[in-house]
Design an enzyme around this catalytic site. Structure first.
Site, PDB file in Angstrom:
ATOM      1  N   HIS A   1       0.833  -1.215   0.000  1.00  0.00           N
ATOM      2  CA  HIS A   1       0.000   0.000   0.000  1.00  0.00           C
ATOM      3  C   HIS A   1       0.863   1.260   0.000  1.00  0.00           C
ATOM      4  O   HIS A   1       0.514   2.260   0.624  1.00  0.00           O
ATOM      5  CB  HIS A   1      -0.948   0.004   1.206  1.00  0.00           C
ATOM      6  CG  HIS A   1      -2.103  -0.943   1.057  1.00  0.00           C
ATOM      7  ND1 HIS A   1      -3.260  -0.616   0.382  1.00  0.00           N
ATOM      8  CD2 HIS A   1      -2.271  -2.220   1.460  1.00  0.00           C
ATOM      9  CE1 HIS A   1      -4.088  -1.649   0.387  1.00  0.00           C
ATOM     10  NE2 HIS A   1      -3.513  -2.637   1.029  1.00  0.00           N
TER      11      HIS A   1
ATOM     12  N   ASP B   1      -0.464  -4.588   5.994  1.00  0.00           N
ATOM     13  CA  ASP B   1      -1.456  -5.426   5.310  1.00  0.00           C
ATOM     14  C   ASP B   1      -1.159  -5.548   3.824  1.00  0.00           C
ATOM     15  O   ASP B   1      -0.505  -4.682   3.236  1.00  0.00           O
ATOM     16  CB  ASP B   1      -2.865  -4.832   5.494  1.00  0.00           C
ATOM     17  CG  ASP B   1      -2.960  -3.416   4.927  1.00  0.00           C
ATOM     18  OD1 ASP B   1      -2.061  -2.609   5.220  1.00  0.00           O
ATOM     19  OD2 ASP B   1      -3.908  -3.126   4.174  1.00  0.00           O
ATOM     20  N   GLU B   2      -1.663  -6.591   3.264  1.00  0.00           N
ATOM     21  CA  GLU B   2      -1.716  -6.788   1.808  1.00  0.00           C
ATOM     22  C   GLU B   2      -0.465  -6.314   1.071  1.00  0.00           C
ATOM     23  O   GLU B   2      -0.565  -5.512   0.153  1.00  0.00           O
ATOM     24  CB  GLU B   2      -2.937  -6.045   1.236  1.00  0.00           C
ATOM     25  CG  GLU B   2      -4.241  -6.568   1.744  1.00  0.00           C
ATOM     26  CD  GLU B   2      -5.444  -5.837   1.164  1.00  0.00           C
ATOM     27  OE1 GLU B   2      -6.454  -6.490   0.915  1.00  0.00           O
ATOM     28  OE2 GLU B   2      -5.375  -4.597   0.959  1.00  0.00           O
ATOM     29  N   ALA B   3       0.692  -6.839   1.457  1.00  0.00           N
ATOM     30  CA  ALA B   3       1.914  -6.490   0.723  1.00  0.00           C
ATOM     31  C   ALA B   3       2.009  -7.442  -0.471  1.00  0.00           C
ATOM     32  O   ALA B   3       2.797  -8.382  -0.486  1.00  0.00           O
ATOM     33  CB  ALA B   3       3.122  -6.602   1.632  1.00  0.00           C
TER      34      ALA B   3
END
Ligand code: TNX
EC number: 3.2.1.52
Length: 543
Positions: free
Chosen positions: A244, A317-319
């Site tokens: 992100h 999160d969400e790498a």
């Protein structure tokens, strides 16, 4: 007619109706037992004037006066000690019993007692809520006598607020803080950075917020923090890393593994569409690069210096596309940097996969079975296959996170998407075409649509059911991919935010819908008065 205490939201732990009425008149005295309590009293006088039109006199230190309001802090007050202290972690670093309070409305006057300033401030918000519901005549309020004893069961009750996917003004953020105050929440978690933008000015890194970009200046941020602090709300800033991070990488391409960047796409839906293109590669901050650690240290240092609260959120999160060993290495070092700047780190649940100290704070967000059945969800079928694959990988890996959190004695902030996400679409159709158009447009269609009753009563692990997780807090979350205005934002927040505030306040089994419904219905005229757009769900009595 409903008695005002029956309309309070969150509902108090104990409310005893008494005989008689207090007439609260213009000019009524407001006294505090000691001068430290003056700011709480001054805010009460100011808000009560705006909300009810009753102008009390300027607060002063002294004894209670007839027909007036007296405020004091007394940690050893016998009645307060009957309320169990909160469990969990306090976001401001104060003690677990600081938020308890009592409120007595008697024909002779009002007495507010807090076990600390935070509790006293809650008591003033309850008095304001009673005053809003009280009959008025000739400028005076008729408050039915009542005794209330209350305090939260959970010490950390927040809203995680995405200010990137839509750029909100400082005044709008202040209005959100006022909503948190009204519903006695005590954390404003600001998601300040993401793929679509960087919203906080960092003087040493001007390229993050080039002229013309929407961001909070140092002064804006200070104003937000001060407004929150005066309301006993702690700001937890989040710099989302190492995934992100598109906005940071666009400004400083040397931070990415390839040293190159893709242009920032401000529109979140367009950004999703880009993932379908052949030459798209997910980006992340590369922990093998010295430049990355200079950047992280500078940014964390600047944010820590401007944040009075003890906590700083590093995202995590969400790498997408990042090998696990690199992610772990990033998280471990980013936490160290936060600690070196005198703050305690928090990370989204994926950070629980990196080696952690016992008691590490993690925010659990991935709900059970979050991937919808593609056949049943037409929107999902339209997403780029690569995004679906990345999400599937993220969610599959998440299945073992709770076990890992238990094994590491992590302290958990509960934000599971199926119970805490306010960007889930609303399920109930409205008969008003304008409302219906907005309902249709708002919320991410990848989440199952929810009813208001679901928001109020869906089982939450650790609240309704026994859970081995060390649950220390609860945060609702509002992600703003579909939000295009402040009206859109409040439409998603209201009425669900106060219902989640109630869940966190009780931190136990949900109250019945029959109990909650009149309390919720009583909020609608207040939102209307304040010009706030909300979803008037038919089931909640709205129109
Ligand atoms: C996942 S929740 C994200 C956000 C999105 C959100 C949409 C989390 C830690 N990451 O980037 O906005 O889903 O609900």
């Amino acid at each position: 007619m409903n008695h005002p205490p029956d309309l309070l939201l969150p509902a108090p732990r104990l409310a005893e109706k008494r005989e008689g009425i207090l007439t609260l008149r213009h000019g009524a005295a407001v006294t505090v037992a000691s001068p430290e309590m003056l700011p709480v009293a001054e805010l009460l006088v100011d808000r009560l004037l705006t909300e009810t039109g009753v102008r009390l006199s300027a607060p002063h230190t002294g004894a209670a006066a007839p027909g007036g309001i007296h405020l004091l802090v007394d940690p050893s007050d016998g009645a307060l000690t009957a309320i169990a202290p909160a469990r969990g972690v306090t976001p401001s670093g104060c003690s677990l019993d600081a938020e308890r309070f009592s409120l007595l409305v008697a024909p002779e006057g009002v007495r507010l007692v807090g076990s600390a300033a935070a509790g006293l401030h809650h008591a003033t918000t309850v008095l304001r809520a009673l005053a809003e519901q009280a009959p008025r005549s000739e400028g005076a309020l008729a408050l039915p006598a009542v005794r209330i004893l209350d305090g939260p069961a959970l010490a950390w009750r927040g809203l995680s607020f995405d200010v990137v996917r839509h750029a909100f003004s400082r005044a709008e953020v202040l209005q959100v803080i006022d909503l948190l105050e009204r519903y006695r929440m005590n954390v404003l978690h600001l998601h300040l950075t993401d793929e679509q933008g960087w919203r906080l000015e960092i003087p040493a890194r001007p390229a993050l917020t080039p002229p013309g970009s929407s961001c909070f200046t140092e002064e804006d941020f200070a104003t937000i923090v001060a407004h929150a602090t005066a309301r006993h709300i702690t700001v937890v800033p989040e710099i989302d890393m190492p995934g992100h991070s598109g906005a940071a990488i666009a400004a400083y391409p040397e931070l990415s593994p390839t040293g190159t960047a893709q242009p920032v796409i401000a529109d979140p839906m367009e950004a999703i569409a880009r993932m379908a293109s052949e030459d798209f590669t997910p980006q992340f901050l590369d922990p093998r690069k010295d430049e990355v650690w200079d950047f992280v240290d500078e940014v964390i240092g600047a944010v820590a210096a401007r944040t009075p609260g003890p906590y700083l959120h590093i995202g995590g999160d969400e790498a997408f596309g990042m090998p696990q060993d690199l992610h772990d290495a990033f998280v471990v070092r980013a936490r160290e940097i936060v600690r070196a700047h005198g703050k305690e780190p928090i990370g989204w649940q994926e950070t629980a996969r990196a080696d952690a100290e016992p008691g590490e704070l993690v925010q659990l967000w991935i709900g059970e079975d979050p991937l919808p059945d593609a056949d049943e969800n037409p929107f999902f079928r339209m997403l780029p296959p690569r995004l679906i694959e990345m999400l599937a990988t993220t969610f599959a890996a998440a299945a073992s996170d709770p076990r890992r959190m238990i094994g590491q004695n992590a302290r958990v902030i509960m934000s599971r998407s199926d119970v805490a996400y306010l960007d889930a679409p609303y399920a109930e159709p409205s008969t008003d075409p304008e409302v219906e158009a907005r309902r249709y447009r708002l919320g991410l269609p990848t989440y199952p649509a929810v009813t208001i009753e679901h928001a109020a009563t869906a089982p939450i692990p650790g609240f309704d059911t026994d859970d081995q997780l060390d649950l220390v807090g609860f945060e609702a979350a509002i992600w703003c991919e579909t939000v295009q205005s402040f009206d859109d934002l409040t439409f998603l927040l209201l009425p669900r935010l106060p219902l989640l505030a109630q869940r966190a306040w009780d931190a136990g089994p949900a109250r019945t819908w029959e109990d909650l419904r009149p309390r919720l219905a009583a909020q609608e005229p207040l939102w209307r008065r304040d010009g706030l757009t909300f979803f008037a769900a038919p089931s909640a009595g709205g129109r």
